[in-house]
Scaffold this active site. Structure first.
Site, PDB file in Angstrom:
ATOM      1  N   SER A 139      -4.415  18.195  -3.489  1.00  0.00           N
ATOM      2  CA  SER A 139      -5.608  17.548  -4.014  1.00  0.00           C
ATOM      3  C   SER A 139      -5.568  16.025  -3.840  1.00  0.00           C
ATOM      4  O   SER A 139      -5.492  15.530  -2.728  1.00  0.00           O
ATOM      5  CB  SER A 139      -5.787  17.946  -5.484  1.00  0.00           C
ATOM      6  OG  SER A 139      -7.042  17.589  -5.967  1.00  0.00           O
ATOM      7  N   ASP A 169     -11.991  13.869  -2.914  1.00  0.00           N
ATOM      8  CA  ASP A 169     -10.535  13.741  -2.879  1.00  0.00           C
ATOM      9  C   ASP A 169     -10.016  14.562  -1.703  1.00  0.00           C
ATOM     10  O   ASP A 169     -10.792  15.047  -0.883  1.00  0.00           O
ATOM     11  CB  ASP A 169      -9.916  14.178  -4.207  1.00  0.00           C
ATOM     12  CG  ASP A 169     -10.154  15.651  -4.508  1.00  0.00           C
ATOM     13  OD1 ASP A 169     -11.117  16.215  -3.963  1.00  0.00           O
ATOM     14  OD2 ASP A 169      -9.385  16.243  -5.284  1.00  0.00           O
ATOM     15  N   ASP A 211      -8.835  17.518  -1.150  1.00  0.00           N
ATOM     16  CA  ASP A 211      -9.270  18.893  -0.876  1.00  0.00           C
ATOM     17  C   ASP A 211     -10.721  19.140  -1.255  1.00  0.00           C
ATOM     18  O   ASP A 211     -11.194  20.277  -1.196  1.00  0.00           O
ATOM     19  CB  ASP A 211      -8.359  19.905  -1.568  1.00  0.00           C
ATOM     20  CG  ASP A 211      -8.479  19.887  -3.088  1.00  0.00           C
ATOM     21  OD1 ASP A 211      -8.870  18.834  -3.636  1.00  0.00           O
ATOM     22  OD2 ASP A 211      -8.173  20.906  -3.728  1.00  0.00           O
ATOM     23  N   ASP A 263     -12.413  19.238  -3.993  1.00  0.00           N
ATOM     24  CA  ASP A 263     -12.847  20.008  -5.163  1.00  0.00           C
ATOM     25  C   ASP A 263     -13.382  19.084  -6.256  1.00  0.00           C
ATOM     26  O   ASP A 263     -13.803  19.543  -7.312  1.00  0.00           O
ATOM     27  CB  ASP A 263     -11.731  20.905  -5.705  1.00  0.00           C
ATOM     28  CG  ASP A 263     -10.541  20.134  -6.267  1.00  0.00           C
ATOM     29  OD1 ASP A 263     -10.465  18.908  -6.063  1.00  0.00           O
ATOM     30  OD2 ASP A 263      -9.662  20.765  -6.890  1.00  0.00           O
TER      31      ASP A 263
END
Length: 449
Positions: free
Chosen positions: A103, A243, A245, A247
């Site tokens: 992340s 960010d 990833d 999410d």
């Protein structure tokens, strides 16, 4: 929680705490757990996605070896946002999904998280079962032979299915809007610009590299300074920062001011209430969300339900009680009508859709939330587990709470993914908050190092 899984899967420095060998074990145990009740005529199938980190290839190889050795076919999605793996897992005829990402963490870190057949992250209890398999029962997992060994297919083009779905979640086209997108040199580098362009926005991309050497470095949702300036310089209508990833999302208004997860939730919740589509007129948040969010929701006839920190606990509350919007100040926001996990790209689209539909600037929409002053500190410590047993820290927190009374609060917790203690103070007297932050921060640092 056990020894491997934290609040968001397994995390660690790649090739140190999170090795290829551990990835193999996670593949065998996690894959077996996800597919052990499968009764189909063919072999079970698990999807694997990853962000741009260079260690992703190594961990993917370990996972693939573990999964296929347990008799599971694998489809490699390549670089794709975490919510893309969740969406594809729930919409295709597969038995599970895995995302390789840490992340917003530094480049050296990586992580592995699992999704069940419906695209939901696993519960604490499920992860405990996988840990038990790894530590105590790994050799009991069957080793199939001949044609029963899993095989591997690559389908990087599947991300188009995710893009097309995202496009269908909004009812406006974005023509006439100039948008700057910061992809954090991460998993959103293709998806985020592509869906905005399909919706006819004028898109400028920054930090859109996929080489894996710059993910989250001075960019993205945790470092929006470059985006803020770019929005001003380009006279853009707004900016979007993801960010590593994708999410989560943080936005920037036309004046270069940050619109955080709390403001995004306020904008979306009030819009959904007005249109009669916010289930039970309820928004689910965590203790980190500003109390002003609760204040404005109640003022408008809604309510806020506060759950444990972490998007998995937000999701649990939503599923158990029939709510359809929840999230965190950090920008993890779940629209349960559309996806089963936090989705930064989808969230950004919902906000841009409101901007377009209402004709209001993002700054005007965000002005509805007037946050109470807040102090946040991440205190690096060696022994974060001692937080629960330190009487001195408990006493000082209690004193601070008494001092703030009904016009403030104190929240202290150990990070589930990093060696830090997170301290948050909130109240109407900013000077008092600063004094308490210094005092509590110093005591925590001394006690836990």
């Amino acid at each position: 929680m056990g020894k491997l899984f934290g609040t968001d899967g397994v995390r660690g420095v790649a090739n140190k705490e999170l090795t290829g060998e551990l990835a193999y074990k996670l593949g065998r145990a996690g894959g077996y757990y996800l597919t052990r009740d499968y009764k189909g005529g063919k072999k079970p199938v698990v999807l694997i996605g990853k962000d741009t980190r260079i260690s992703g290839d190594m961990l993917e190889a370990g996972l693939v070896a573990g999964l296929t050795s347990a008799g599971i076919d694998v489809i490699k999605l390549g670089i794709i946002p975490t919510p893309g793996v969740s969406f594809l897992t729930s919409s295709l005829d597969v038995q599970g999904g895995v995302m390789i990402s840490a992340s917003h963490n530094p480049i050296a870190d990586n992580g592995i998280k699992f999704f069940n057949q419906k695209g939901y992250k696993l519960t604490d209890e499920m992860e405990d079962e996988i840990e038990n398999l790894i530590f105590n029962k790994l050799e009991t997992i069957p080793y199939p032979t001949h044609e029963k060994i899993g095989v591997v297919d690559s389908a990087p083009e599947y991300y188009h299915k995710y893009v097309d779905y995202l496009k269908e979640t909004v009812d406006s086209d974005f023509s006439g809007l100039k948008i700057v997108v910061d992809c954090a040199n991460g998993a959103a580098y293709k998806v985020a610009p592509e869906v905005l362009k399909k919706l006819r926005a004028d898109v400028m991309v920054i930090n859109g590299s996929s080489d894996g050497h710059k993910i989250n470095v001075n960019c993205g949702s945790t470092n929006p300074e470059i985006l803020r300036q770019k929005v001003i310089d380009e006279k853009a209508d707004l900016g979007i920062a993801h960010d590593g990833d994708a999410d989560r999302v943080i936005m920037v208004d036309e004046r270069g001011q940050v619109v955080d997860g709390d403001k995004i939730m306020a904008i979306c919740a009030l819009d959904m209430m007005e249109r009669g589509v916010l289930n039970k007129n309820t928004l689910v948040t965590t203790p980190y969300s500003n109390l002003a969010l609760k204040e404005i929701m109640e003022e408008k006839g809604g309510q806020v339900v506060i759950t444990k920190n972490g998007d998995r606990y937000v999701l649990k509350e939503m599923l158990e009680n029939g709510y359809n919007l929840g999230g965190e100040k950090s920008g993890h926001i779940i629209f349960l009508d559309y996806n089963n996990t936090g989705d930064g790209v989808l969230t950004a689209l919902q906000v841009v859709n409101i901007v377009k539909r209402t004709g209001h600037k993002l700054s005007e929409l965000a002005a509805v939330l007037k946050p109470w002053p807040q102090r946040l500190a991440n205190i690096k410590v060696k022994y974060k587990q001692k937080l629960k047993t330190s009487e001195l820290i408990k006493q000082e927190i209690s004193k601070a709470e008494q001092l703030l009374g009904t016009e403030g609060r104190v929240f202290v917790r150990a990070s589930g993914t990093e060696p830090v203690i997170r301290l948050m103070l909130e109240g109407k007297d900013e000077k008092r908050l600063l004094e308490l932050e210094k005092k509590l921060g110093s005591i925590i640092e001394e006690e836990l190092n």
